[in-house]
Design a protein around this motif. Sequence first.
Motif, PDB file in Angstrom:
ATOM      1  N   UNK A 118      -3.760 -19.483 -84.880  1.00  0.00           N
ATOM      2  CA  UNK A 118      -3.654 -18.524 -85.981  1.00  0.00           C
ATOM      3  C   UNK A 118      -2.318 -17.788 -85.932  1.00  0.00           C
ATOM      4  N   UNK A 119      -1.701 -17.635 -87.100  1.00  0.00           N
ATOM      5  CA  UNK A 119      -0.441 -16.893 -87.186  1.00  0.00           C
ATOM      6  C   UNK A 119      -0.641 -15.451 -86.735  1.00  0.00           C
ATOM      7  N   UNK A 120      -1.759 -14.860 -87.108  1.00  0.00           N
ATOM      8  CA  UNK A 120      -2.045 -13.483 -86.715  1.00  0.00           C
ATOM      9  C   UNK A 120      -2.154 -13.355 -85.199  1.00  0.00           C
ATOM     10  N   UNK A 121      -2.693 -14.393 -84.575  1.00  0.00           N
ATOM     11  CA  UNK A 121      -2.819 -14.384 -83.115  1.00  0.00           C
ATOM     12  C   UNK A 121      -1.442 -14.437 -82.461  1.00  0.00           C
ATOM     13  N   UNK A 122      -0.551 -15.262 -82.981  1.00  0.00           N
ATOM     14  CA  UNK A 122       0.814 -15.332 -82.454  1.00  0.00           C
ATOM     15  C   UNK A 122       1.463 -13.952 -82.521  1.00  0.00           C
ATOM     16  N   UNK A 123       1.327 -13.285 -83.658  1.00  0.00           N
ATOM     17  CA  UNK A 123       1.909 -11.942 -83.810  1.00  0.00           C
ATOM     18  C   UNK A 123       1.305 -10.969 -82.805  1.00  0.00           C
ATOM     19  N   UNK A 124      -0.018 -11.078 -82.599  1.00  0.00           N
ATOM     20  CA  UNK A 124      -0.690 -10.172 -81.677  1.00  0.00           C
ATOM     21  C   UNK A 124      -0.229 -10.412 -80.238  1.00  0.00           C
ATOM     22  N   UNK A 125      -0.071 -11.672 -79.881  1.00  0.00           N
ATOM     23  CA  UNK A 125       0.410 -12.011 -78.535  1.00  0.00           C
ATOM     24  C   UNK A 125       1.817 -11.452 -78.318  1.00  0.00           C
ATOM     25  N   UNK A 126       2.652 -11.552 -79.322  1.00  0.00           N
ATOM     26  CA  UNK A 126       4.013 -11.038 -79.186  1.00  0.00           C
ATOM     27  C   UNK A 126       4.032  -9.510 -79.062  1.00  0.00           C
ATOM     28  N   UNK A 127       3.124  -8.837 -79.759  1.00  0.00           N
ATOM     29  CA  UNK A 127       3.003  -7.387 -79.591  1.00  0.00           C
ATOM     30  C   UNK A 127       2.533  -7.052 -78.174  1.00  0.00           C
ATOM     31  N   UNK A 128       1.617  -7.855 -77.674  1.00  0.00           N
ATOM     32  CA  UNK A 128       1.116  -7.676 -76.303  1.00  0.00           C
ATOM     33  C   UNK A 128       2.258  -7.891 -75.299  1.00  0.00           C
ATOM     34  N   UNK A 129       3.071  -8.898 -75.536  1.00  0.00           N
ATOM     35  CA  UNK A 129       4.205  -9.173 -74.647  1.00  0.00           C
ATOM     36  C   UNK A 129       5.173  -7.990 -74.627  1.00  0.00           C
ATOM     37  N   UNK A 130       5.416  -7.407 -75.792  1.00  0.00           N
ATOM     38  CA  UNK A 130       6.311  -6.246 -75.862  1.00  0.00           C
ATOM     39  C   UNK A 130       5.724  -5.086 -75.068  1.00  0.00           C
ATOM     40  N   UNK A 131       4.412  -4.888 -75.166  1.00  0.00           N
ATOM     41  CA  UNK A 131       3.749  -3.816 -74.410  1.00  0.00           C
ATOM     42  C   UNK A 131       3.905  -4.047 -72.908  1.00  0.00           C
ATOM     43  N   UNK A 132       3.694  -5.281 -72.472  1.00  0.00           N
ATOM     44  CA  UNK A 132       3.806  -5.609 -71.042  1.00  0.00           C
ATOM     45  C   UNK A 132       5.201  -5.273 -70.524  1.00  0.00           C
ATOM     46  N   UNK A 133       6.210  -5.647 -71.299  1.00  0.00           N
ATOM     47  CA  UNK A 133       7.589  -5.374 -70.868  1.00  0.00           C
ATOM     48  C   UNK A 133       7.885  -3.877 -70.868  1.00  0.00           C
ATOM     49  N   UNK A 134       7.312  -3.141 -71.823  1.00  0.00           N
ATOM     50  CA  UNK A 134       7.498  -1.685 -71.832  1.00  0.00           C
ATOM     51  C   UNK A 134       6.926  -1.040 -70.575  1.00  0.00           C
ATOM     52  N   UNK A 135       5.927  -1.673 -69.996  1.00  0.00           N
ATOM     53  CA  UNK A 135       5.313  -1.161 -68.766  1.00  0.00           C
ATOM     54  C   UNK A 135       6.119  -1.518 -67.523  1.00  0.00           C
ATOM     55  N   UNK A 136       7.226  -2.242 -67.715  1.00  0.00           N
ATOM     56  CA  UNK A 136       8.050  -2.648 -66.579  1.00  0.00           C
ATOM     57  C   UNK A 136       7.572  -3.914 -65.905  1.00  0.00           C
ATOM     58  N   UNK A 137       6.713  -4.679 -66.587  1.00  0.00           N
ATOM     59  CA  UNK A 137       6.182  -5.924 -66.030  1.00  0.00           C
ATOM     60  C   UNK A 137       6.817  -7.126 -66.728  1.00  0.00           C
ATOM     61  N   UNK A 138       6.613  -8.299 -66.137  1.00  0.00           N
ATOM     62  CA  UNK A 138       7.061  -9.551 -66.735  1.00  0.00           C
ATOM     63  C   UNK A 138       5.846 -10.294 -67.270  1.00  0.00           C
ATOM     64  N   UNK A 139       6.059 -11.081 -68.315  1.00  0.00           N
ATOM     65  CA  UNK A 139       4.957 -11.861 -68.874  1.00  0.00           C
ATOM     66  C   UNK A 139       5.406 -13.297 -69.101  1.00  0.00           C
ATOM     67  N   UNK A 140       4.537 -14.236 -68.730  1.00  0.00           N
ATOM     68  CA  UNK A 140       4.805 -15.659 -68.887  1.00  0.00           C
ATOM     69  C   UNK A 140       3.589 -16.328 -69.528  1.00  0.00           C
ATOM     70  N   UNK A 141       3.856 -17.456 -70.188  1.00  0.00           N
ATOM     71  CA  UNK A 141       2.771 -18.271 -70.746  1.00  0.00           C
ATOM     72  C   UNK A 141       2.609 -19.517 -69.896  1.00  0.00           C
ATOM     73  N   UNK A 142       1.352 -19.848 -69.584  1.00  0.00           N
ATOM     74  CA  UNK A 142       1.053 -21.072 -68.851  1.00  0.00           C
ATOM     75  C   UNK A 142      -0.095 -21.783 -69.543  1.00  0.00           C
ATOM     76  N   UNK A 143      -0.276 -23.050 -69.211  1.00  0.00           N
ATOM     77  CA  UNK A 143      -1.372 -23.821 -69.783  1.00  0.00           C
ATOM     78  C   UNK A 143      -2.600 -23.757 -68.881  1.00  0.00           C
TER      79      UNK A 143
END
Length: 470
Positions: free
Chosen positions: A203-228
């Motif tokens: 879902x396109x909405x899910x992609x947008x939500x994941x990217x917002x989540x990634x931005x939040x993670x980085x704001x917390x000083x953490x790193x985020x990666x995608x794995x299968x």
Amino acid sequence: MVLAPFAAVVGIFFGIPNQYTETYVGELTEMYARLCSVEEPKIIVVGGSSVAFGLRSDLVEQELSMPCINFGLYGTIGTKAMMDLSKANIGEGDIVILAPETASQPMSMYFNPDAMLRAVNGDLSMMLRLGKDDLMEMVNELPGYISTNFEVYTGKATVDLTGVYQKSSFNEYCDIAYERPYNVMPELYDSVAEIRFSPDDIEREFIDYVNEYAAYVRECGAEIYYSFCPMNELAVVSGAEEIAAYENFLYENLDMEIISNASDYIFDAQLFYDTNFHCNDAGVVYRTVQLVQDIRRAQGDNTPSGIELPAIPTAPEPTPPPAEEDDPSAPPENADAACFVYEKVGNYYAIAGLTESGKARESLTVPYSYDGVLVTRILKRAFADATALREVTIQTNINQIQNEAFVRCSSLTSIKLYHTQPSMITVGMAGGLLEGVNEACKVYVPQESLSYFQNDYNWEAYRSQLRGYE
């Protein structure tokens, strides 16, 4: 006066203990508590049940010298909810791994309010981590939850647990520790849940939500990666080009580094347990080693893993299905055999469709055998457009019903199973069994087995449609 009914509902919700604490979904509160308890830099793996069944947190800690938080439980809860809850304790120096299953439901905004109500165990702090829309869905679902919870509390209903799908199957890391030495699927994979690499399933909405989540993670000083996630090679129906196109879609649309190759997570079928995403005891080590190596490379460290891979187990030969005269549930019925169209699948027959006379029937019993050979499954759209059909009876010879089997059966109100254990019959998750079916349709199982079905991993999605019969 206006608020009184609402206040009464809330009072009952918090006043009656959650009766699902020891079920599989009851582990969510433990996962959340463990996440919140670790203040030092940690690795948080977020996803669905492929994380619960596919991670040895102790080995991750041993190899990477950081606490590892298993934060994947159940596809019926939804990836979005797990991301929301994980925000409770993401801090400086953390590494977040997002690893949802390669399927349409985990890659969507899907949320199940009934499952979440049973999982949060009345923990208001967890509920407030969820989005406003999800909270409203839970509020709307409260009357139904309170009713069923009260029935169990008063002894009018039971919560019976069996096999791996219960809270006691988890260890202190919130990893599944239930012994699972080999693949228990009859054909070593679940053909109801084929794995297809298609960007259309995201879902396109899910992609947008994941990217917002990634931005939040980085704001917390953490790193985020995608794995299968781990994937059963026998279930993968996409070729190399489709897989590459899927990976390219993620590279182009996800605002995070993708540290894994999908092909590295397509494992031998003998490394899985009871679904195409659930590893057995050996498979969980293979997946953990691969993830450790991917995290190391992302951190600029090419040190090989020190974990020794176990031998790939071999599942024992499946027990032959019973002969007609040995069927324990009921005398085998073949009276309606002429109403069906058959297709040979391996050594057995499958229901592939209905004859014209079959489509005109209001009631059908799926036959036990055809031409002297056992019938073991119902294929996709086998009953499609049988608009006169009201009742279907399925005997214990059937061990699999594919999604959309009853699509456009507009009059269907009853699917009756003789099966006494949910493990005896595989169905698609997220409502696939009843896709395109009359909304009034119910699935009837033996009364003494109802609780088993309601709390089963696959059948959980049909909880509201399940009924018991004597």
